[in-house]
Design a protein around this motif. Structure first.
Motif, short mmCIF file in Angstrom:
data_model
loop_
_atom_site.label_atom_id
_atom_site.label_comp_id
_atom_site.label_asym_id
_atom_site.label_seq_id
_atom_site.Cartn_x
_atom_site.Cartn_y
_atom_site.Cartn_z
N TYR A 215 -4.59 1.41 16.34
CA TYR A 215 -3.33 1.81 16.94
C TYR A 215 -2.21 0.89 16.46
O TYR A 215 -2.43 -0.30 16.19
N GLU A 216 -1.01 1.43 16.37
CA GLU A 216 0.12 0.69 15.81
C GLU A 216 0.44 -0.58 16.58
O GLU A 216 0.99 -1.53 16.03
N ASN A 217 0.12 -0.62 17.88
CA ASN A 217 0.48 -1.79 18.69
C ASN A 217 -0.54 -2.91 18.62
O ASN A 217 -0.42 -3.90 19.33
N ILE A 218 -1.57 -2.77 17.78
CA ILE A 218 -2.56 -3.83 17.60
C ILE A 218 -2.27 -4.55 16.30
O ILE A 218 -2.39 -3.96 15.21
N GLY A 219 -1.84 -5.81 16.38
CA GLY A 219 -1.49 -6.58 15.19
C GLY A 219 -2.51 -7.67 14.91
O GLY A 219 -3.02 -8.32 15.83
N LEU A 220 -2.81 -7.89 13.64
CA LEU A 220 -3.79 -8.89 13.22
C LEU A 220 -3.15 -9.83 12.21
O LEU A 220 -2.22 -9.47 11.49
N TRP A 221 -3.67 -11.06 12.15
CA TRP A 221 -3.13 -12.05 11.22
C TRP A 221 -3.21 -11.56 9.78
O TRP A 221 -2.26 -11.73 9.01
N SER A 222 -4.32 -10.97 9.39
CA SER A 222 -4.51 -10.49 8.01
C SER A 222 -4.36 -8.99 7.90
O SER A 222 -4.70 -8.40 6.87
N GLY A 223 -3.84 -8.36 8.93
CA GLY A 223 -3.65 -6.92 8.90
C GLY A 223 -4.95 -6.16 9.12
O GLY A 223 -6.04 -6.74 9.21
N ASP A 224 -4.83 -4.87 9.23
CA ASP A 224 -5.97 -3.97 9.39
C ASP A 224 -6.17 -3.26 8.06
O ASP A 224 -5.32 -2.50 7.61
N SER A 225 -7.31 -3.52 7.41
CA SER A 225 -7.55 -3.03 6.05
C SER A 225 -8.50 -1.84 6.05
O SER A 225 -9.47 -1.79 6.81
N ARG A 226 -8.22 -0.90 5.16
CA ARG A 226 -9.10 0.23 4.89
C ARG A 226 -9.21 0.38 3.38
O ARG A 226 -8.22 0.23 2.65
N GLY A 227 -10.42 0.65 2.89
CA GLY A 227 -10.63 0.71 1.46
C GLY A 227 -11.22 2.03 0.99
O GLY A 227 -11.81 2.78 1.78
N ASN A 242 0.60 -8.82 12.32
CA ASN A 242 1.04 -9.14 13.68
C ASN A 242 2.47 -9.66 13.80
O ASN A 242 2.93 -9.94 14.91
N GLY A 243 3.18 -9.81 12.68
CA GLY A 243 4.56 -10.29 12.75
C GLY A 243 4.68 -11.79 12.92
O GLY A 243 5.80 -12.30 13.01
N LEU A 244 3.56 -12.50 12.93
CA LEU A 244 3.58 -13.95 13.12
C LEU A 244 3.38 -14.70 11.81
O LEU A 244 3.20 -15.93 11.81
N THR A 245 3.36 -13.97 10.70
CA THR A 245 3.34 -14.58 9.38
C THR A 245 4.54 -14.07 8.59
O THR A 245 5.15 -13.06 8.94
N GLN A 246 4.87 -14.78 7.51
CA GLN A 246 5.90 -14.26 6.63
C GLN A 246 5.34 -13.06 5.86
O GLN A 246 4.15 -12.98 5.59
N SER A 247 6.22 -12.15 5.51
CA SER A 247 5.77 -10.95 4.83
C SER A 247 5.30 -11.27 3.41
O SER A 247 4.20 -10.92 3.01
N PHE A 248 6.16 -11.94 2.65
CA PHE A 248 5.82 -12.39 1.30
C PHE A 248 6.84 -13.44 0.91
O PHE A 248 8.04 -13.26 1.15
#
Length: 331
Positions: A215-227, A242-248
């Motif tokens: 769900y969009e409201n669940i944020g993770l440090w390394s993001g949610d990955s699908r391969g 999760n918005g708690l890291t810099q984007s790039f």
């Protein structure tokens, strides 16, 4: 392990881009008939992230530029360059321990290949931009989104994510060559790929079975990955940061970031790693980079960050001691 820059023969380095097709290479397969990317891979590089202005839109160095770099490095290594100090504690630590030379690296002018000038695009209007540094601390407010340094010592929340053993300074994602510990391990099963970064011992588990995203409201440090597999290329798409890291780089806060990574095996000892960051809150355009991964004949040992993280405790303890001395002297 100290890795020195190894620039291949000029002909092979300037033609390396042709290897992306890898038409004559038969990619090894797993027992599930998927491309086998498993092993320990090194992503050290002294190629700058952004292209120096003198190269313009050129993706590769010329023969003369490569020769000049070789000459400068030889002078540095044998101590004949008077402009570079030789010896001393700082030089010994920086030169011996720092791991910035790629194994079998290519003579690229920058890691960033899009935008075409090899430079970061302009920041988006209103983007959060904070450039952390190891020393001294910078002025800022919580949350601290950068990895190195901090904004103070009132509590652990004032320190960078790397000092807090939350995010390694090269782990990303996307991965980015740094001072040392530029290694990752890939482990595969039929329905999952695990990408384990040495720094801070971070492991991303990437499902390949087509399951729904979080769900969009669940944020993770390394993001949610699908391969998924695109021919012989592993494509990993990541959202829900999760918005708690810099984007790039120094820009953004990641909660609107969409990341695409592509892993393509080019030979027994090489993988092409390509990433594209798309974050309209941070930058006005997408960012694409290319980093060669080189097979390492060794093991990836645990980076036990918190288990030995006395540095963070002592930073805070030292700050309290300084406050106590200042209070005592003011009496």
């Amino acid at each position: 392990m100290n890795l020195r820059l190894l620039i291949p023969a000029v002909a092979s380095s300037l033609l390396w881009s042709n290897a992306w097709s890898a038409e004559d290479y038969q990619v090894p397969r797993t027992e599930w008939d998927q491309p086998d990317l498993q092993g320990v891979w090194n992503f050290s590089s002294d190629i700058p992230m952004q292209r120096p202005a003198q190269y313009g839109d050129r993706e590769y160095m010329t023969e003369e530029e490569i020769a000049e770099i070789r000459s400068r490095r030889a002078a540095r290594d044998d101590g004949s360059d008077a402009a570079i100090p030789n010896g001393g504690v700082n030089e010994a630590y920086n030169d011996f321990w720092v791991e910035t030379g790629g194994i079998g690296d290519v003579a690229r002018t920058s890691i960033i290949v899009y935008p075409r000038n090899g430079r970061l695009p302009p920041y988006a209007e209103g983007a959060i931009v904070v450039q952390g540094r190891l020393d001294p601390d910078i002025d800022g407010e919580r949350p601290v989104r950068f990895t190195g340094g901090g904004i103070g010592s009132d509590g652990p929340e004032d320190r960078g994510l790397g000092e807090r053993c939350i995010v390694g300074f090269n782990a990303g994602p996307p991965i980015s060559p740094s001072l040392y510990n530029n290694n990752l391990q890939i482990v595969q099963s039929r329905d999952h790929v695990v990408i384990m970064i040495e720094m801070v011992h971070d492991a991303r588990i990437v499902p390949l079975d087509g399951r729904d995203a979080l769900y969009e409201n669940i944020g993770l440090w390394s993001g949610d990955s699908r391969g998924f597999w695109d021919g012989d290329t592993l494509v990993v798409e990541s959202r829900n940061f999760n918005g708690l890291t810099q984007s790039f780089g120094a820009g953004g806060k990641s909660d609107d970031k969409f990341l695409i990574e592509r892993f393509t095996r080019l030979g027994d000892d090489s993988i092409a790693y390509e990433f594209t960051v798309d974050d309209p809150q941070a930058y006005t355009d997408k960012i694409t980079g290319i980093i060669p991964l080189t097979k390492v004949d060794g093991l990836l040992y645990e980076y036990a960050c918190h288990e030995g993280n006395y540095g963070l405790l002592n930073i805070l303890r030292g700050a309290r001691a300084e406050e106590a001395r200042a209070e005592a002297s003011a009496r």
